[in-house]
Design a protein around this motif. Sequence first.
Motif, mmCIF file in Angstrom:
data_model
loop_
_atom_site.group_PDB
_atom_site.id
_atom_site.type_symbol
_atom_site.label_atom_id
_atom_site.label_comp_id
_atom_site.label_asym_id
_atom_site.label_seq_id
_atom_site.Cartn_x
_atom_site.Cartn_y
_atom_site.Cartn_z
ATOM 1 N N UNK A 433 0.871 -1.177 0.000
ATOM 2 C CA UNK A 433 0.000 0.000 0.000
ATOM 3 C C UNK A 433 0.905 1.224 0.000
ATOM 4 N N UNK A 434 0.844 1.979 -1.071
ATOM 5 C CA UNK A 434 1.715 3.139 -1.239
ATOM 6 C C UNK A 434 0.855 4.403 -1.231
ATOM 7 N N UNK A 435 1.210 5.319 -0.374
ATOM 8 C CA UNK A 435 0.542 6.625 -0.308
ATOM 9 C C UNK A 435 1.452 7.644 -0.990
ATOM 10 N N UNK A 436 0.892 8.477 -1.853
ATOM 11 C CA UNK A 436 1.729 9.415 -2.598
ATOM 12 C C UNK A 436 0.927 10.629 -3.041
ATOM 13 N N UNK A 437 1.660 11.636 -3.437
ATOM 14 C CA UNK A 437 1.109 12.785 -4.145
ATOM 15 C C UNK A 437 1.881 12.920 -5.441
ATOM 16 N N UNK A 438 1.209 13.410 -6.482
ATOM 17 C CA UNK A 438 1.837 13.463 -7.794
ATOM 18 C C UNK A 438 1.509 14.767 -8.503
ATOM 19 N N UNK A 439 2.493 15.267 -9.253
ATOM 20 C CA UNK A 439 2.257 16.415 -10.125
ATOM 21 C C UNK A 439 1.216 16.092 -11.188
ATOM 22 N N UNK A 440 1.217 14.856 -11.647
ATOM 23 C CA UNK A 440 0.391 14.447 -12.772
ATOM 24 C C UNK A 440 -0.687 13.471 -12.304
ATOM 25 N N UNK A 441 -1.878 13.566 -12.870
ATOM 26 C CA UNK A 441 -2.943 12.635 -12.459
ATOM 27 C C UNK A 441 -2.812 11.242 -13.062
ATOM 28 N N UNK A 530 7.021 14.487 -18.061
ATOM 29 C CA UNK A 530 7.713 14.088 -16.836
ATOM 30 C C UNK A 530 7.045 14.774 -15.645
ATOM 31 N N UNK A 531 7.163 14.164 -14.478
ATOM 32 C CA UNK A 531 6.557 14.767 -13.300
ATOM 33 C C UNK A 531 7.135 14.227 -12.011
ATOM 34 N N UNK A 532 7.002 15.033 -10.957
ATOM 35 C CA UNK A 532 7.454 14.645 -9.629
ATOM 36 C C UNK A 532 6.333 13.938 -8.877
ATOM 37 N N UNK A 533 6.740 13.059 -7.999
ATOM 38 C CA UNK A 533 5.786 12.468 -7.062
ATOM 39 C C UNK A 533 6.461 12.293 -5.718
ATOM 40 N N UNK A 534 5.660 12.396 -4.681
ATOM 41 C CA UNK A 534 6.139 12.232 -3.319
ATOM 42 C C UNK A 534 5.586 10.928 -2.755
ATOM 43 N N UNK A 535 6.463 10.132 -2.159
ATOM 44 C CA UNK A 535 6.049 8.916 -1.468
ATOM 45 C C UNK A 535 5.961 9.238 0.019
#
Length: 564
Positions: A433-441, A530-535
């Motif tokens: 189970x990975x929780x993240x936020x992303x620049x891109x949907x 390209x895009x950033x994502x935070x884990x």
Amino acid sequence: MPDRLVTRLASAALRLPPTRPGPVRVSRDLPVRARDGVVLRTDHYAPAVRGAPTVLIRTPYGRGGPLRLLGRLLAARGRHAVIQSCRGTGGSGGTFAPLVHERDDGADTLDWLRRQPWWSGQLGMFGVSYQGFAQWALAADADEELRAMVAVVTASATRDSTYAGESFALDTVLTWAELLHAQTVPWLARQWELKRGQPRLAAALDHLPLADADRVATGVTIPFFQEWLRHHTPQAAYWRTRVFADQVAKVRAPVVMVTGWHDIFLPAQLDDHAVLRAAGTPPRLVIGPWTHGSPGLFVAALREGLAWLDEHLPAAPRSPGPARPARPPVRIHVSGAGGGWRDLPDWPPPATETAWHLQPGGELAARPPVASTPDALRYDPADPTPSLGGPLLVAQRAGPVNNRPVEARPDVLTYTSAPLTGPVEVIGPVRAEIHLRSDLPHLDVFVRLCDVDSRGRSWNVCDGLVRVTPERFPADPSGALRVPVPLWPTAYRFAAGHRLRVQVSGGAHPRWARNPGTGEPLGTAVTLRAGWRQVLHDPDYPSALLLPIVHSAQRKYPFRTDPS
């Protein structure tokens, strides 16, 4: 070399139960006419035994090579072996369209068998990979005549394997399309392409749009490849007549399933296993340390398959005597240090699901996470994170591989445990189970479990990928997503002193098609974003790998579960 000697040598090499090979009469290229007039070319290996049962194999890969040996082994052991080329392959008429004609052509072949003077009314089927799909297409319709099935690295439904995690298994599908096309080109031209390392296929795997990739790889348009690019949504009506999962529960014949921990169809085959168990017809399940095309798999399939037929489709009525001891329903190979073969009463075995949480500083630990700053990675589909080993169609590139090169990339996050104080066995389904936020949907989440040995080498154990869209995974008010990632099941023993490692990245190309980040259609996408994502890994967003732990040799938890 005389055929009987070949059969005896092969039987000895495979350590098959002793038998006296009888004479075998071979009839090749028999015409079996389907309902639409198409002629299906068929070879018949006939034993010198009255009332012998029949084993049917339907294949798109030609009727020579290993199948010729199998035909002789089956007939020498007292069974009719009928090996048929699927339409559009191996001299059969018509056009090969994967999964489209197998049910009707299989039923027409069964009708042909019933009209043969040597037909006894007892049928078995044997098949590897696509040959197994052809078995499942016919199995329910064969009803009581079907007495046994041997299903090797295969499944009743290919859709979920083709779009695992709702991505696209690019390497498997395009490599298979190229392999089928290669059967139609001159032998010397094929050998030259293989000697050069298949540069056209390599270029095609990197090519965009994917709708042109088949022409780059083969020089021609492959109709099914184009269709699979178009009909990729779960609701696509295209797949309803091309999967046979709804037929599995109707099958009453005993089935043996043989597969490998790094096989491309493992999750789907275990789904079939679960359906048969629930329907009251539990199969025998054998899972070894194999990939889809490894030589060890072929040897194991012959041993298990012929033994299964000996038990459930005997060449002659058994004489009265003591019953044969029942074989355990599940036999698995536990990989890793000190593993080996295990017999189990069921799959999966009882296990304690233990959460190994992603922690700050790249740590992995079996304790709750603490307040922490997210980790960030930037995924660029123009330079996609590469796949390395794992479940692939080509055996030479599949299986366990040292992952240190890919872990050194800036677009791969790793989380590593402290050295284990004792061995730990993980057996069963694995998930994250990975929780993240992303620049891109639009993005992919790839998670891989590795075993880090005493030399620092990182060996892949199992993995999984999920394609994220706003519809499938809506964000919470903070913009965070919770992404469940099913990994391949496994049976693995982590040795004392080794460390567990989890990789998190944005893809595994070309095993899965790269996510362009735009939401464009699978086959026509060319724009790459390209895009950033935070884990995230904190008490509110506890990203974790969940492992089924069944054995700890030294104490209950040979790893730290608290910060002390």
